[in-house]
Scaffold this active site. Sequence first.
Site, PDB file in Angstrom:
ATOM      1  N   TYR A 161      49.686 -10.911   2.695  1.00 27.50           N
ATOM      2  CA  TYR A 161      49.357  -9.633   2.192  1.00 27.50           C
ATOM      3  C   TYR A 161      49.515  -8.613   3.504  1.00 27.50           C
ATOM      4  O   TYR A 161      49.999  -7.552   3.596  1.00 27.50           O
ATOM      5  CB  TYR A 161      47.919  -9.866   1.690  1.00 27.50           C
ATOM      6  CG  TYR A 161      47.375  -8.510   1.293  1.00 27.50           C
ATOM      7  CD1 TYR A 161      47.450  -7.671   0.317  1.00 27.50           C
ATOM      8  CD2 TYR A 161      46.313  -7.730   2.216  1.00 27.50           C
ATOM      9  CE1 TYR A 161      46.908  -6.382  -0.088  1.00 27.50           C
ATOM     10  CE2 TYR A 161      45.657  -6.381   2.190  1.00 27.50           C
ATOM     11  CZ  TYR A 161      46.268  -6.018   1.022  1.00 27.50           C
ATOM     12  OH  TYR A 161      45.553  -4.705   0.613  1.00 27.50           O
ATOM     13  N   LYS A 165      51.802  -5.567   4.643  1.00 26.08           N
ATOM     14  CA  LYS A 165      51.364  -4.389   4.717  1.00 26.08           C
ATOM     15  C   LYS A 165      51.383  -3.790   6.246  1.00 26.08           C
ATOM     16  O   LYS A 165      51.817  -2.313   6.356  1.00 26.08           O
ATOM     17  CB  LYS A 165      49.661  -4.146   4.387  1.00 26.08           C
ATOM     18  CG  LYS A 165      49.126  -4.337   3.101  1.00 26.08           C
ATOM     19  CD  LYS A 165      49.377  -3.079   2.442  1.00 26.08           C
ATOM     20  CE  LYS A 165      48.717  -3.168   1.039  1.00 26.08           C
ATOM     21  NZ  LYS A 165      48.658  -1.966   0.425  1.00 26.08           N
TER      22      LYS A 165
END
Length: 257
Positions: A161, A165
Amino acid sequence: MARGDQRAALVTGAAGGLGGAIARGLAADGFALVVTDLRADDLNVVASEWERQGASVRAIPFDLSDDRAREGFVEAAFDAFGRLDCLVNNAGVSVLSRGDILDVTPESFDRCVGVNLRAQFFLTQSVARRMIRTPSAGRRSIVTVSTVAVDHLVGTRLAEYCIAKAGLSHSLRHWATRLAPEGIDCFEVRPGMMKTDMTSTSTASYDALIQGGFVPAGRWGHTEEVAQAVAMLASGRLSYSTGQTIHVDGGMRFKTF
């Protein structure tokens, strides 16, 4: 219906807690809303609620990773109110299972990169192209929501994740550089610990971190606080500040001693 001079914003992931708060904040700031989410039923429910409260809203369910349908979706978003002044890249997915980076699966990695980075990159590209083809008397903006854990912090149980990002964060510099001459300002908002569906499985561990002083503000953040930051960036009043990152994290990124 939107007024002829009313600005319009496209908010992705609008059926979720953070996306919903951002949409409400933009509506309160005078924007007409084009909202999208993969969850059509939830999206239509919240859109109907905002309409009852007086907002001009058009709900267009869409899978951001659908390359073949993207251009049609963007055209529909522009056509909804005859203009699009702001894109808010908010949609995102979490990891399939929180844990050691040594246990990350290709499925979870590809899912995070596919939605959180790739899909948002190409949506931004498509919207930016359409904005450039559509003259505007005022400045326009693209606001991307990332996370505090891309630079100053390492989310050791959310590797894929955070990696996705971080790529999203870096792409901001490229978009800001390319689009500044076109009158399109690009910004990044990095939330800290927010109580949303995505963090619901880690409430206890985050509570403990906050109690231990990990967040100088001493509390969870509120989604409305992110919404206020997005609305400020979307206003067009920061015309010489493109490429900036706004942290909405209660000082979480700081190392204290």
